[in-house]
Design a protein around this motif. Structure first.
Motif, mmCIF file in Angstrom:
data_model
loop_
_atom_site.group_PDB
_atom_site.id
_atom_site.type_symbol
_atom_site.label_atom_id
_atom_site.label_comp_id
_atom_site.label_asym_id
_atom_site.label_seq_id
_atom_site.Cartn_x
_atom_site.Cartn_y
_atom_site.Cartn_z
ATOM 1 N N HIS A 27 0.847 -1.196 0.000
ATOM 2 C CA HIS A 27 0.000 0.000 0.000
ATOM 3 C C HIS A 27 0.881 1.244 0.000
ATOM 4 O O HIS A 27 1.332 1.715 1.037
ATOM 5 C CB HIS A 27 -0.919 -0.006 1.233
ATOM 6 C CG HIS A 27 -2.033 0.992 1.165
ATOM 7 N ND1 HIS A 27 -3.360 0.631 1.257
ATOM 8 C CD2 HIS A 27 -2.033 2.333 1.015
ATOM 9 C CE1 HIS A 27 -4.118 1.712 1.172
ATOM 10 N NE2 HIS A 27 -3.319 2.759 1.024
ATOM 11 N N GLU A 273 -3.986 -3.970 4.981
ATOM 12 C CA GLU A 273 -2.877 -3.126 4.537
ATOM 13 C C GLU A 273 -2.717 -1.975 5.532
ATOM 14 O O GLU A 273 -3.143 -0.849 5.292
ATOM 15 C CB GLU A 273 -3.163 -2.582 3.135
ATOM 16 C CG GLU A 273 -3.402 -3.659 2.095
ATOM 17 C CD GLU A 273 -4.012 -3.119 0.812
ATOM 18 O OE1 GLU A 273 -4.253 -3.921 -0.112
ATOM 19 O OE2 GLU A 273 -4.257 -1.885 0.729
ATOM 20 N N ASN A 306 2.785 -1.023 5.938
ATOM 21 C CA ASN A 306 2.867 -0.256 4.702
ATOM 22 C C ASN A 306 3.135 1.220 4.986
ATOM 23 O O ASN A 306 3.040 1.676 6.125
ATOM 24 C CB ASN A 306 1.559 -0.405 3.919
ATOM 25 C CG ASN A 306 1.245 -1.845 3.600
ATOM 26 O OD1 ASN A 306 1.721 -2.394 2.621
ATOM 27 N ND2 ASN A 306 0.435 -2.494 4.446
#
Length: 375
Positions: A27, A273, A306
């Protein structure tokens, strides 16, 4: 692998080891990761007059301050400047190449970077030309990384803006470029008032085409957004998904009771994510120590780490892990767990994911852990 939940153990990785560790990023927004100096140069080249600062250092600091508002809507406003300078093929190519270079230098071995083609048409480019320019930039960045002794593979996620009405068109674009650098689809933008169910035709098209997609859900909005993304739309992954914590009750004795949606997400191994620094900026968590990733790791959700927007959050994958090491005492074992989770959840074929895990990620961490034997 046992996660530490308090304090920093003696075998916590040093910053250099964190940087060298093979990391996987699912991400990351292309228009949220520009180098400040590149923004200044591109603005000068295209005649964009509205940058708040023209000194790269001051501009980078401005982006951080503007994003530190606690509001997702205010956070998203910062993108007006980066998108404005990304309206030509050369600009898109340059930024994509620099993105791949920067991630590789930070130890990222596989990345899925997302962007919205519909936001890069003001200079006369077609949707196809936008995708081709970004793909060429990623391949150039991979080449430069190899020359500098790094390895990285970058795939693109094509994003549709949830407040617009082009999601089916972008889904079709993603499918046309499947296996040509594009690995999946996404919708992004402010969640409140723009539910994913507005884009069901795009998701139905992707499912019929056996294509992959993730949905920004459970970031600023809560459980209904997550439920819709999964049960109405059929998302493979949740972009953020941090608000799944609202369906988990932590009892006085420290045990946890999962609600039905949280149980479904964990049991189905739906990837989350998670973007810790970004989540702090948008108000989804008050501190790294309080970020839900600690509990989600403990409960064995398919959690991944992420960056979201490296420019706005002044971050990198290494910095994200440094914060988590400080907050939860994570070790290289924990970093490997997160990295394997992410690689398992990537949108490339299974055999390629398995090869990355067995040939790159696990050997990389084994080498770093062996360094402890000589300290």
């Amino acid at each position: 692998m046992t996660s530490q939940t308090s304090g920093t153990p003696a075998n916590s990785p040093a910053p250099d080891q964190i940087r060298r560790a093979p990391k996987v990023l699912l991400h990351d927004h292309l228009d949220g990761g520009l180098r400040p100096g590149t923004i200044v140069e591109l603005a000068d080249a295209c005649g964009y007059p509205r940058l708040p600062e023209t000194d790269p250092g001051k501009l980078g600091a401005w982006f951080g301050r503007a994003a530190d508002s606690g509001s997702l809507e205010r956070y998203l406003e910062t993108f007006s400047h980066t998108v404005a300078v990304l309206q030509t093929r050369d600009a898109l190519f340059r930024v994509a190449a620099e993105c791949a270079e920067d991630l590789a230098a930070d130890g990222v071995v596989y990345a899925e970077v997302r962007y919205a083609p519909e936001q890069h048409l003001a200079g006369g480019l077609s949707l196809e030309e936008v995708v081709e320019a970004v793909d060429a930039g990623f391949r150039e960045g991979e080449r430069r990384a190899r020359e500098n002794g790094h390895r990285i593979r970058v795939g693109a996620l094509l994003t549709a803006m949830r407040h617009a009405a082009r999601s089916l068109e972008i889904a079709e674009l993603a499918d046309r470029h499947r296996d040509l650098g594009v690995v999946g689809f996404d919708i992004a933008g402010a969640e409140a008032g723009h539910p994913p169910t507005r884009h069901l035709d795009a998701f139905e098209y992707l499912k019929r085409a056996n294509n992959h997609f993730t949905i920004h859900a459970g970031e600023a909005f809560g459980l209904p957004s997550i439920w819709q993304a999964l049960q109405w739309c059929g998302a493979d992954r949740l972009g953020h998904g941090v608000r799944i914590i609202d369906d988990i009750e932590v009892r006085a004795d420290g045990s946890a009771r999962l609600g039905r949606l949280a149980s479904y997400v964990r049991d189905k191994r739906i990837p989350l994510e998670l973007c810790p620094s970004s989540n702090l900026q948008t108000g989804a968590a008050s501190s790294y120590a309080d970020h839900p990733i600690g509990l989600l790791r403990k409960l064995n959700f398919r959690a991944t780490v992420n960056t979201d927007n490296r420019l706005m959050s002044h971050t990198s994958m290494s910095r994200e892990f440094e914060h988590l090491v400080d907050a939860f005492g994570y070790t290289l074992d924990d970093m490997q767990w997160f990295s394997v989770n992410a690689m398992k959840s990537a949108f490339i074929p299974f055999d390629e994911r398995l090869a990355m895990i067995n040939d790159v990620i696990k050997p990389g961490y084994a080498g770093l852990k062996s360094e402890w034997l000589f300290q």
